[in-house]
Scaffold this motif. Structure first.
Motif, PDB file in Angstrom:
ATOM      1  N   THR A  27       0.809  -1.224   0.000  1.00 44.25           N
ATOM      2  CA  THR A  27       0.000   0.000   0.000  1.00 44.25           C
ATOM      3  C   THR A  27       0.842   1.274   0.000  1.00 44.25           C
ATOM      4  N   LYS A 367      -8.125  -6.031  -2.692  1.00 47.23           N
ATOM      5  CA  LYS A 367      -9.009  -5.313  -1.768  1.00 47.23           C
ATOM      6  C   LYS A 367      -8.284  -4.138  -1.120  1.00 47.23           C
ATOM      7  N   LYS A 371      -9.054  -0.114  -1.404  1.00 45.44           N
ATOM      8  CA  LYS A 371      -9.316   0.653  -0.186  1.00 45.44           C
ATOM      9  C   LYS A 371      -8.417   1.877  -0.075  1.00 45.44           C
ATOM     10  N   GLU A 372      -7.148   1.726  -0.467  1.00 47.47           N
ATOM     11  CA  GLU A 372      -6.162   2.782  -0.258  1.00 47.47           C
ATOM     12  C   GLU A 372      -6.043   3.746  -1.438  1.00 47.47           C
ATOM     13  N   GLN A 476     -14.161   7.504  -1.872  1.00 49.62           N
ATOM     14  CA  GLN A 476     -12.732   7.790  -1.897  1.00 49.62           C
ATOM     15  C   GLN A 476     -12.379   9.062  -2.652  1.00 49.62           C
TER      16      GLN A 476
END
Length: 485
Positions: A27, A367, A371-372, A476
């Protein structure tokens, strides 16, 4: 089977535990432009000397000090995907702290406990990033420097490692700094009577020559002598210290920095409790490392490499007369068939756990990416082709380079050294709506599309402007475009 003896099994499980602890989803915001750069270097057989990725710094000089790391990262990704990167860098991190464990007195139990504390302290900085190679090489340098008291010729391996290091990462300066600190510390040890002058003179001369040899190989990189100044230019960057989280001082209100706080407090308390005196060299190393760690989160891992063996030695000296430590350090119970079977089951169970953990982490990469990073918004951009130039979030620049280059060039990415303090200040003024000049940056660069988090002050302000409209929005990211007149 000797490796099933309890003490050796403890060390094996410690190494496996460090590996499992270091295996995590990818990430880091910079990994994406590292992948892109590694790919382009391999395709073109040339390293970059000017910026190819941004429209704000396109064609400007760029020192890509991590070029060899980027080739390694992309090659691993091409051969083994995300799983290969996760395994490789978890192994690098685990090897780093296994070396720390080997340097620490009180093996396996006292050393193992303090090594784990140091690992937890440095864990917030771990990831698939070139900095981990600097951490491994710094750990190797410390091992060589310490073992060279008995075998001075080991110091001649440092120039070869330095040649590799200076092409992997500009953190090579850490290696030279460690050598200089040892040199000064050895002189202080001799001056204060901790060493015999005649016994240490030959090694001291070898160390000085090794330092000069390491300095001499620094220009052996694609950017030549510019690499001498690069680390210092980075450390002097006011914008990096002011805007980038890993360059901030640690916030001890956050739980993740508690291990670092405990280590710092231990370095204060243990010298008062332990019968072992700190040598001047150790005081110098601890002082420099503590200052660096308190100044910047990024330096906490280097602090851990230095502090763990010293803390382990002091703790062992304090506890060595207690019955519990005597039992752990001295008493060895014979290996019975039942005990061998239990240890084998324990090792097998831990191996199964490590494999399961690695599989879980690897399967969770997609995933974690979603998310990031604004994966859905990038898909929208790819399909709908909003007009450029696009102003993007700092942490998303590398992701856009990997996903959208060369169709779109970024406004900014994680190469803060390339953009400079003034540019970072201008971006902060616009992003946070500071003063009346926050619109100036949009006009200066002709921004037609903005993609930022929904709670970004600039997004909120532009949504209220009649000449901007929202074309995409999720939890996001929000995309706004300037209306055509």
């Amino acid at each position: 089977m000797q490796f099933l003896q309890t003490r050796r099994l403890f060390a094996i499980i410690l190494g496996l535990g460090l590996f499992t602890m270091a295996a995590r989803t990818v990430t880091d915001p910079d990994v994406w432009w590292h992948l892109q750069t590694g790919q382009l270097i391999l395709q073109t057989h040339h390293v970059f000397h000017t910026d190819p990725y941004s429209f704000t710094r396109f064609g400007q000089p760029w020192v890509d000090h991590e070029w060899l790391s980027q080739i390694l990262i992309f090659s691993l990704f091409r051969l083994a995907g995300w799983g290969g990167l996760i395994v490789a860098f978890a192994a690098v991190i685990a090897a780093t702290f296994v070396i720390v464990f080997l340097r620490s007195p009180g093996r396996p139990y006292v050393a193992g406990m303090i090594t784990l504390l140091g690992a937890f302290a440095s864990a917030p900085s771990w990831g698939v990033r070139p900095q981990m190679l600097t951490l491994l090489l710094a750990s190797l340098f410390l091992l060589i420097l310490e073992r060279s008291y008995a075998r001075p010729n080991l110091l001649w391996s440092t120039p070869l490692l330095m040649l590799l290091w200076v092409n992997f990462h500009a953190g090579y300066a850490v290696g030279i700094a460690l050598m200089v600190l040892f040199m000064v510390g050895d002189a202080l040890d001799t001056a204060f009577g901790f060493k015999d002058v005649s016994a240490s003179a030959a090694r001291f001369r070898t160390l000085v020559l090794a330092i000069l040899a390491c300095m001499a190989v620094v220009p052996l990189n694609p950017y030549g002598a510019a690499m001498y100044a690069y680390p210092f230019e980075t450390l002097r960057s006011r914008a990096m210290q002011g805007y980038i989280g890993e360059w901030f001082s640690p916030d001890f209100h956050q739980l993740k920095y508690l291990p670092t706080l405990l280590m710092i407090l231990a370095t204060i308390a243990l010298p008062a409790l332990s019968p072992r005196r700190l040598r001047p060299r150790e005081i110098l190393l601890l002082s420099a490392a503590t200052f660096a760690a308190l100044r910047s989160v990024r330096h906490i891992p280097i602090y851990s490499l230095i502090a763990v063996p010293i803390l382990s030695a002091m703790l062992l000296a304090w506890l060595q007369d207690t019955p519990a430590v005597k039992a752990l350090q001295g008493k060895r119970t014979p290996m019975t068939p039942a005990k061998t079977l239990v240890n084998a089951a324990l090792l097998a169970g831990f191996l199964v756990f490590a494999v399961a953990r690695l599989r879980y982490v690897t399967q969770g990469q997609a995933k974690a990416e979603a998310k990031e990073f604004p994966a859905a918004a990038v898909s929208f951009i790819t399909e709908q082709r909003p007009p450029g130039p696009i102003l993007n979030h700092y942490n998303w620049g590398g992701y856009f380079i990997w996903k959208l280059y060369p169709d779109y060039r970024v406004f900014i990415d994680g190469r803060a050294d390339l953009y400079g303090d003034a540019f970072m200040d201008d971006l902060a003024t616009t992003y946070y709506l500071q003063g009346n000049s926050w619109r100036d940056l949009l006009g200066k660069w002709g921004i037609r599309t903005v993609i930022l988090p929904p709670d970004a002050p600039l997004i909120i302000a532009l949504q209220a402007q009649p000449d901007w409209e929202t074309i995409y929005s999720d939890k996001q990211a929000v995309l706004l475009t300037r209306k055509s007149h």
